[in-house]
Design an enzyme around this catalytic site. Structure first.
Site, PDB file in Angstrom:
ATOM      1  N   ASP A 174       0.834  -1.236   0.042  1.00 34.66           N
ATOM      2  CA  ASP A 174       0.098  -0.082   0.084  1.00 34.66           C
ATOM      3  C   ASP A 174       0.735   1.125  -0.107  1.00 34.66           C
ATOM      4  O   ASP A 174       1.869   1.129   0.099  1.00 34.66           O
ATOM      5  CB  ASP A 174      -0.957   0.042   1.213  1.00 34.66           C
ATOM      6  CG  ASP A 174      -0.140  -0.121   2.543  1.00 34.66           C
ATOM      7  OD1 ASP A 174       0.987   0.012   2.682  1.00 34.66           O
ATOM      8  OD2 ASP A 174      -0.929   0.055   3.606  1.00 34.66           O
ATOM      9  N   ASP A 196      -1.530  -2.911   6.243  1.00 34.69           N
ATOM     10  CA  ASP A 196      -1.693  -2.768   7.812  1.00 34.69           C
ATOM     11  C   ASP A 196      -3.097  -2.468   8.081  1.00 34.69           C
ATOM     12  O   ASP A 196      -3.588  -2.251   9.330  1.00 34.69           O
ATOM     13  CB  ASP A 196      -0.895  -1.603   8.201  1.00 34.69           C
ATOM     14  CG  ASP A 196      -1.263  -0.171   7.528  1.00 34.69           C
ATOM     15  OD1 ASP A 196      -1.907  -0.118   6.747  1.00 34.69           O
ATOM     16  OD2 ASP A 196      -0.913   0.869   8.164  1.00 34.69           O
ATOM     17  N   ASP A 239      -6.819  -4.578   3.850  1.00 34.56           N
ATOM     18  CA  ASP A 239      -5.642  -5.448   3.211  1.00 34.56           C
ATOM     19  C   ASP A 239      -5.553  -6.901   3.581  1.00 34.56           C
ATOM     20  O   ASP A 239      -4.664  -7.754   3.195  1.00 34.56           O
ATOM     21  CB  ASP A 239      -4.573  -4.946   3.769  1.00 34.56           C
ATOM     22  CG  ASP A 239      -3.954  -3.356   3.375  1.00 34.56           C
ATOM     23  OD1 ASP A 239      -4.336  -2.983   2.227  1.00 34.56           O
ATOM     24  OD2 ASP A 239      -3.505  -2.226   4.019  1.00 34.56           O
ATOM     25  N   ASN A 272      35.731 -38.309  -1.284  1.00 30.80           N
ATOM     26  CA  ASN A 272      36.480 -39.288  -0.261  1.00 30.80           C
ATOM     27  C   ASN A 272      36.039 -40.772  -0.324  1.00 30.80           C
ATOM     28  O   ASN A 272      36.714 -41.697  -0.210  1.00 30.80           O
ATOM     29  CB  ASN A 272      36.221 -38.759   1.250  1.00 30.80           C
ATOM     30  CG  ASN A 272      37.154 -37.694   1.740  1.00 30.80           C
ATOM     31  OD1 ASN A 272      38.099 -37.393   0.910  1.00 30.80           O
ATOM     32  ND2 ASN A 272      36.864 -37.026   2.634  1.00 30.80           N
ATOM     33  N   ASN A 284      34.255 -38.107   9.267  1.00 32.83           N
ATOM     34  CA  ASN A 284      32.830 -37.470   8.867  1.00 32.83           C
ATOM     35  C   ASN A 284      32.407 -36.479   9.825  1.00 32.83           C
ATOM     36  O   ASN A 284      31.716 -35.397   9.761  1.00 32.83           O
ATOM     37  CB  ASN A 284      31.796 -38.362   8.239  1.00 32.83           C
ATOM     38  CG  ASN A 284      31.040 -37.785   7.120  1.00 32.83           C
ATOM     39  OD1 ASN A 284      31.281 -37.106   6.258  1.00 32.83           O
ATOM     40  ND2 ASN A 284      29.633 -38.112   7.262  1.00 32.83           N
ATOM     41  N   ASP A 334      31.834 -32.600   9.934  1.00 35.15           N
ATOM     42  CA  ASP A 334      30.528 -31.888  10.221  1.00 35.15           C
ATOM     43  C   ASP A 334      30.555 -30.758  11.233  1.00 35.15           C
ATOM     44  O   ASP A 334      29.899 -29.931  11.226  1.00 35.15           O
ATOM     45  CB  ASP A 334      29.422 -33.004  10.261  1.00 35.15           C
ATOM     46  CG  ASP A 334      28.931 -33.300   8.805  1.00 35.15           C
ATOM     47  OD1 ASP A 334      29.108 -32.729   7.775  1.00 35.15           O
ATOM     48  OD2 ASP A 334      28.218 -34.322   8.809  1.00 35.15           O
TER      49      ASP A 334
END
Length: 881
Positions: A341, A601, A605, A669, A694, A698
């Site tokens: 708006d 608002d 709307d 890998n 691993n 990670d």
């Protein structure tokens, strides 16, 4: 609810009252059946009923540690770990089983802690947002949370309100209701209080309103018949379960998981068959194959995503952006069209009355102002005037210094036709002290002038002059009413123009900068306003917003959906539009595959907010608008919104970093391990060592959510592209394997390594290369020189490499299956790592210089999504019965 409780609650009828039964009975009979009255329940009785039937809720947003833990333990990756550990115990390999068990506990612990923190953040956010409804308690109107409604409550509903329960109408005014969420019908349904007769389906109950539907026009008063899971919408929502429909981001994760599954199945099957053909023990081959399957998957991807979302939520909260659901952050970053708006977004939102311009002789400015004041919906008959709840223009008129001279006794109001968004005007019937009656109409000039006769050309020139200056203008017209006691819309004709009331709403000082920011983020801004087209164009020109053309509401109504959809691609200003036209515009833009956000608002709307992919409102908005929004801005500032978009895109960018690094290095890998297991006379790395490698890698990547993101990665929405990820994996994975094979050759031919030394050497080389490569892959720029990582990511990565080098040299090396390494190995490792990083940098520059074909994005926002989204407002922070 037990039968005695139900009988007591539903009163005289003796049976629970269904909506069909209620629709066949008069409003008075339904009130009697529910042991209530037109004045509503008493507070004490409402509390008693709430204790009996429970809250008007369909969801619980309470974070449950057991639910989160269950999701962790259901992960296929963890199930693989448990199977591998179990086989190790069964075979008497205590060392391997202990290592895998520790990895299992750490993986679950890390994933659980991060996801539970994200759930707690979501619970806190949800609890901050109230969804309220106006209810009569003890004969007085009160605003309460929708979850506190009980059968027998009398509620008042208005335009844009989401119906909070199943309700039998008592009184209604020009009521239309959008029931598409239940019936699938696109046209709104007429509603009225008259009881129905004969058999009727759900869509034929014209005197009933159903939970989750939306008031499209008019207002009403009704009595609550059913709440929570006993409502029609409640039964549907509960039937779908708590599981939310997947967003584009979540679907991307799902497709990515399928890709990894395919790779893991193919690779592990080939490894298992090859090892059996080479005469390796069946169980050893199986354990190794399972370890490869686990090793190729980024085990902590859910934890990284949860951490990204939780960190993003906290970052947005600091920027005064409140996100109702965590996953909405991703939707915010995905946005490429913003429909907003004008008032309060592009302008200050502080409307001031400037002048009264009479258009006929014999009428002074003071007289025109008096006519404007009586044609408001304010009750001025009791002296002190309150503008609370009035529209901004009426409030500005009453707050002006000129209003102080108005004499209320001079004009007695005898009737009123309230403002609505179809007529865009208010009309009143007033009588002066002598008893002379006249009709006074006030509203948008276009709509009022159509009802006037003999409008002088000078008046039109005056109006054009004010529009060209960017002023907001209200027209006032009158006519003699004769002797009548009420007025209806048909009386709004044959009017004489009295003049124009001029208001000013200045463009916001920083709005031009905010528009530039949004443009740099690849977001097309479109303005949808109830104001005049020329006023909207003037404001946009003043702010430097390049117009792609203007459409009015009348022009939109004359277009078919395909015609309007095509025109909406370029048009940037939509003027004199109704709430229904705004919602239609949003719907057509979304059908084109655009990710559409709507910022509004006001009460008018709410329909558009419900239609948008991302509904955005502000703290100062009406309750109806805030209820409909997914995101609430503490400041109504487009600059704040731009920060939110950046945060959403930053989260996606950091998630993709982890995905690209995890897949390329893990694939490389595991491919190396697969080849080595066939070539070598021993396993290149034990299952527990693969999993430990691993896990270390990670764990270091958990710092990615706090990493910096290059500016160019924020300039446009990013979407999942599985083909792109696959190409990335197939290029950088083999590069990693090349250096793995170089390490193998070094260990065998240079150092004549035994299995324990070989495994230690590859373990260290693997953890060093795949961890340090993060600094090259995290950016398309030259790392460190043109793109610096966050301090957290830098130290986390260096810490992982240090730990990875230390473990094969530590007292734990025997338990882990490692033997000591000669010093020259580390010098060779340093040289290989440097060469590896340089080669990856060249490969990266070549890879990203190629045109990458982006997959077209299809927006998946169907009925199920809207059911879940609507059900989210009926939520409590405790477990439901």
């Amino acid at each position: 609810m037990s039968v005695p409780e139900a009988t007591e609650l539903h009163g005289a009828a003796g049976l629970p009252l269904s909506m069909v039964n209620a629709a066949h009975r008069s409003g008075g009979e339904v009130l009697e059946d529910l042991n209530t009255s037109e004045q509503g329940l008493s507070s004490g009785e409402a509390a008693r009923r709430l204790a009996v039937v429970g809250p008007n809720a369909l969801r619980s947003h309470k974070a449950s540690p057991w639910t989160v833990l269950g999701r962790q333990l259901r992960s296929p990756i963890l199930i693989l770990l448990i199977i591998t550990a179990g086989l190790s115990v069964f075979l008497g390999d205590a060392t391997n089983s202990v290592v895998i068990g520790v990895i299992l506990v750490v993986s679950v612990g890390l994933g659980f802690s991060n996801e539970f923190r994200a759930e707690r953040a979501a619970e806190a956010l949800h609890s901050r947002v109230r969804h309220s409804v106006v209810v009569l308690r003890d004969g007085q109107a009160h605003q309460i949370d929708v979850v506190e409604l009980v059968p027998g409550d009398v509620v008042k509903l208005s335009l844009g309100t989401v119906v909070p329960a199943d309700i039998r109408l008592l009184v209604s005014e020009e009521l239309l209701c959008d029931e598409s969420i239940l019936t699938g019908e696109s046209l709104p349904a007429d509603k009225g209080p008259a009881a129905i007769t004969g058999d009727a389906s759900l869509g034929d109950l014209a005197c009933s309103l159903f939970m989750g539907t939306v008031i499209q026009s008019g207002s009403c008063t009704g009595v609550v018949v059913a709440t929570g899971g006993r409502a029609e919408f409640g039964r549907i929502a509960l039937g779908l379960g708590e599981h939310q429909p997947q967003t584009e981001f979540q679907l991307g994760l799902k497709h990515f998981s399928y890709l990894l599954l395919q790779v893991a199945v193919v690779l592990t099957t080939l490894i298992f068959i090859a090892n059996l053909l080479l005469g390796r023990p069946l169980i050893d081959s199986l354990l190794f194959s399972l370890a490869i399957a686990v090793g190729i998957t980024p085990q902590l991807l859910p934890a990284v995503v949860s951490t990204c979302l939780a960190a993003g939520t906290r970052a947005l909260a600091k920027r005064k952006v409140l996100v109702k659901r965590l996953i909405c952050i991703e939707d915010l970053g995905d946005m490429d069209v913003l429909v907003t708006d004008k008032t309060g977004t592009l302008t200050e939102g502080r409307i001031s009355f400037m002048a009264a311009l009479p258009a006929r002789s014999g009428l002074c400015a003071e007289g025109l102002i008096a006519l404007g004041l009586v044609a408001t919906e304010v009750d001025y008959s009791h002296g002190a005037v309150s503008t609370v709840g009035q529209n901004a223009l009426d409030a500005a008129l009453w707050d002006s210094p000129q209003a102080r001279d108005f004499a209320p006794e001079s004009q007695r109001r005898m009737g009123i036709i309230p403002f609505d968004h179809q007529r865009r005007r208010t009309s009143v019937l007033v009588a002066d002290a002598s008893g002379h009656q006249q009709i006074v109409t006030k509203g948008s000039p276009e709509d009022v002038l159509r009802l006037c006769r003999d409008v002088p050309p000078e008046a039109m020139a005056l109006l054009d002059e004010q529009y060209d200056a960017g002023s907001r203008v209200i027209a006032v017209a009158t006519r003699d009413a004769g002797v009548v006691d009420r007025i209806v819309p048909a009386d709004e004709q044959g009017l004489v123009l009295a003049g124009f009331l001029v208001f000013l709403d200045k463009p916001k000082a920083n709005a031009d900068k905010s528009l530039v920011e949004l443009a740099t983020l690849g977001i097309a801004v479109k303005v949808a306003t109830g104001d005049n087209a020329r006023v909207a164009e003037k404001v946009c020109r003043d702010l430097g917003l390049v117009s792609g053309g203007t459409l009015t509401g009348v022009q939109m109504d004359a277009m078919t959906d395909p015609e309007l959809g095509e025109a909406a691609r370029e048009t940037s200003i939509f003027a004199r539009v109704s709430p229904e036209q705004k919602a239609r515009l949003i719907k057509l833009l979304r059908q084109q595959g655009r990710a559409v956000a709507f910022l509004g608002d006001g009460v008018n709307d709410a329909l558009a907010l419900h239609q948008a992919d991302v509904g955005i409102s502000v703290e100062s908005a009406t309750d109806v608008a805030k209820d409909a929004a997914d995101i609430v801005l503490m400041d109504k500032d487009l600059g704040v919104l731009a920060e939110g978009v950046r945060e959403g895109r930053r989260i996606f960018a950091n998630t993709i970093k982890y995905v690209l690094m995890g897949t390329s290095s893990n694939f490389g890998n595991m491919f190396s391990a697969a080849v080595a297991s066939v070539v070598l006379s021993f396993l290149p790395m034990l299952p527990g060592q693969i999993l430990l490698n691993n896990l270390l890698y990670d764990t270091g990547q958990l710092a990615i959510p706090g990493d910096k993101v290059d500016k160019e990665q924020l300039l446009a929405p990013s979407h999942w592209d599985i083909a792109f990820i696959r190409r990335f994996m197939l290029l950088f994975g083999p590069i990693s394997s090349i250096f793995d094979f170089a390490t193998f050759a070094l260990m065998i031919f240079a150092f004549h390594a035994v299995p324990g030394e070989f495994r230690a050497g590859w373990f260290i080389e693997s953890i060093a290369t795949q961890t340090l490569i993060i600094f090259a892959i995290r950016t398309r720029r030259v790392p460190f020189f043109r793109s610096r990582p966050s301090a957290g990511l830098l130290w986390a990565s260096l810490g992982v490499v240090t730990l990875g080098i230390y473990l094969p040299l530590s007292p734990l090396r025997g338990v882990l299956g490692f033997d000591p390494l000669p010093v020259p190995f580390f010098l060779a490792l340093l040289a290989m790592t440097v060469v590896y990083l340089v080669l990856v940098e060249f490969a990266k520059q070549w890879f990203f210089s190629r045109p990458v074909q982006q997959q077209p994005t299809v927006r998946r926002r169907g009925r199920v999504h809207h059911i879940h989204r609507t059900a989210a407002r009926f939520s409590v922070p405790q477990r439901l019965r």
